[in-house]
Design a protein around this motif. Sequence first.
Motif, PDB file in Angstrom:
ATOM      1  N   SER A   1      -1.790  -1.762   2.381  1.00 18.48           N
ATOM      2  CA  SER A   1      -2.656  -2.712   3.061  1.00 18.48           C
ATOM      3  C   SER A   1      -3.849  -2.990   2.164  1.00 18.48           C
ATOM      4  O   SER A   1      -4.626  -2.098   1.843  1.00 18.48           O
ATOM      5  CB  SER A   1      -3.115  -2.133   4.396  1.00 18.48           C
TER       6      SER A   1
ATOM      7  N   ASN B   1       2.107  -6.176   4.933  1.00 22.02           N
ATOM      8  CA  ASN B   1       1.327  -7.099   5.759  1.00 22.02           C
ATOM      9  C   ASN B   1       1.439  -8.521   5.221  1.00 22.02           C
ATOM     10  O   ASN B   1       1.961  -8.763   4.138  1.00 22.02           O
ATOM     11  CB  ASN B   1      -0.155  -6.703   5.756  1.00 22.02           C
ATOM     12  N   GLY B   2       0.917  -9.454   5.979  1.00 23.11           N
ATOM     13  CA  GLY B   2       0.611 -10.770   5.477  1.00 23.11           C
ATOM     14  C   GLY B   2       1.776 -11.670   5.157  1.00 23.11           C
ATOM     15  O   GLY B   2       2.746 -11.782   5.914  1.00 23.11           O
TER      16      GLY B   2
ATOM     17  N   THR C   1       7.221  -4.123   9.413  1.00 22.58           N
ATOM     18  CA  THR C   1       6.110  -3.558  10.177  1.00 22.58           C
ATOM     19  C   THR C   1       4.875  -3.599   9.293  1.00 22.58           C
ATOM     20  O   THR C   1       4.963  -3.891   8.096  1.00 22.58           O
ATOM     21  CB  THR C   1       6.380  -2.098  10.579  1.00 22.58           C
ATOM     22  N   GLY C   2       3.718  -3.311   9.864  1.00 23.75           N
ATOM     23  CA  GLY C   2       2.507  -3.252   9.069  1.00 23.75           C
ATOM     24  C   GLY C   2       2.589  -2.167   8.008  1.00 23.75           C
ATOM     25  O   GLY C   2       3.337  -1.187   8.146  1.00 23.75           O
ATOM     26  N   ALA C   3       1.813  -2.325   6.961  1.00 20.62           N
ATOM     27  CA  ALA C   3       1.844  -1.376   5.853  1.00 20.62           C
ATOM     28  C   ALA C   3       1.491   0.042   6.275  1.00 20.62           C
ATOM     29  O   ALA C   3       1.977   1.014   5.685  1.00 20.62           O
ATOM     30  CB  ALA C   3       0.887  -1.849   4.758  1.00 20.62           C
ATOM     31  N   ASP C   4       0.657   0.187   7.303  1.00 22.96           N
ATOM     32  CA  ASP C   4       0.227   1.510   7.765  1.00 22.96           C
ATOM     33  C   ASP C   4       0.884   1.935   9.080  1.00 22.96           C
ATOM     34  O   ASP C   4       0.508   2.953   9.655  1.00 22.96           O
ATOM     35  CB  ASP C   4      -1.294   1.531   7.930  1.00 22.96           C
ATOM     36  N   ASP C   5       1.862   1.164   9.526  1.00 20.83           N
ATOM     37  CA  ASP C   5       2.476   1.431  10.833  1.00 20.83           C
ATOM     38  C   ASP C   5       3.672   2.382  10.676  1.00 20.83           C
ATOM     39  O   ASP C   5       4.835   1.985  10.795  1.00 20.83           O
ATOM     40  CB  ASP C   5       2.902   0.119  11.484  1.00 20.83           C
TER      41      ASP C   5
ATOM     42  N   ALA D   1       5.575 -10.488   5.059  1.00 22.12           N
ATOM     43  CA  ALA D   1       6.102 -10.264   6.406  1.00 22.12           C
ATOM     44  C   ALA D   1       6.397 -11.596   7.092  1.00 22.12           C
ATOM     45  O   ALA D   1       7.410 -11.731   7.792  1.00 22.12           O
ATOM     46  CB  ALA D   1       5.100  -9.458   7.232  1.00 22.12           C
ATOM     47  N   ARG D   2       5.535 -12.589   6.863  1.00 23.02           N
ATOM     48  CA  ARG D   2       5.756 -13.903   7.468  1.00 23.02           C
ATOM     49  C   ARG D   2       7.045 -14.528   6.949  1.00 23.02           C
ATOM     50  O   ARG D   2       7.834 -15.082   7.726  1.00 23.02           O
ATOM     51  CB  ARG D   2       4.575 -14.833   7.160  1.00 23.02           C
TER      52      ARG D   2
ATOM     53  N   ASP E   1      -1.778  -8.459   0.707  1.00 21.92           N
ATOM     54  CA  ASP E   1      -1.465  -9.172   1.936  1.00 21.92           C
ATOM     55  C   ASP E   1      -1.167 -10.648   1.679  1.00 21.92           C
ATOM     56  O   ASP E   1      -0.495 -11.307   2.482  1.00 21.92           O
ATOM     57  CB  ASP E   1      -2.621  -9.066   2.938  1.00 21.92           C
TER      58      ASP E   1
END
Length: 404
Positions: free
Chosen positions: A305, A332-333, A348-352, A336-337, A310
Amino acid sequence: MKILICTNHFYPETFKVNDIAWHLQEQGHEVTVLTAIPDYPRGHYFEGYGIFRKRVETVRGVKVYRAFIIPRGKGGTLRLALNYVSYALSSVLLVLYLCLTRRFDAVFVHETSPVMIGIPGVLAKKIQRIPLCFWVLDLWPESLSAAGGIRNKHVLGFFNRMTRWIYRHSDKILMSSNGFRESILKKGDFADKLEFFPNWGENLFLDETNRRQALPTLPDGFRIMFAGNMGEAQNFENVMEVARRLKDTNIRWILIGDGRKRRWIESYIADNQLQDNVFLYGNHPITEMPSWYAQADMLFLSLKSNEIFDLTVPAKLQAYMASAKPVLAMINGETARVIHDAKAGFATGADDIDGMCSLIKEHILLNRTSLTSLGTNALNYYMQHYHHDICMQHLDKIFRSPNR
């Protein structure tokens, strides 16, 4: 046309600018490349190259001039700074020589890092009064603060002014990621210059015959494969925590590549008894990668992240999509889109870490039949947006436009 390409990385290094040079030459243009003595990623000069060796050569019809650099070594801060500065100074001298001895119709800058790569391009534009296309693959000065840890406001301010100067003198600013738009526009009213020009995957990933090479036998189980650089940016602390939590499943993490983080990964595997879950296979030539990818159930990518990450779309995403495999990402960002828009996999999110563990256990492992359609979606999206021929046709259009 007589086209000058400015880049600090060129053949035998493997960067997309090679494809651009070959394509333009094949289209009948006369292409000259101003680049550096090759040293990436090894950190030392490639065999056969040096201060007094192969500084000028012709490769596939392209005339190549190589500026002096101090090799980057192991990539420490001081050595990298010396590498950047040495190229900036020597490339300026070399572009002055080229502009006094040769005539060009346009200049194209392939901007990875550092942004100073644009200086000889601007000089060529001003001396010969020709259009400049500047292809942004790395945002500056954001990269210094986000990825390089630089916080000094004077240093950041200097590079911010330099970046604005280069953008201001560019006739076209090509973005490798749509996520770069906001950052570029913060530096000036450049909206009319902006154009999306992404990376592409190699055509070898599309050929079924390239997926049948003999490779080491991979472990049985559900194979999630990562391929590429294993550095700080790739977020392996979180990835390995996911692997640890899924230790009791049949997930097999196949890691192909090398980098500064590899020793840490090996230690983590040993400390957490993950020898039956995580497997490292080292570096392999790109010609073998279609066969590696063919053995995967999903292809994986990750980035920390971070403000820059991102906004960035890693070039490996295009290769993954071209392989018709579903993509799994902790990122993220913008990346992912793209994965979501293409319906090509899951992110998933980078920290999820919790989210990634749940996604794999409660959805992916229980719905494996859906993976084939995700892989098909990935390939279809690639063919529409990232295919080599599509990108080269776009490049031709850019060079034909009157306000290049």
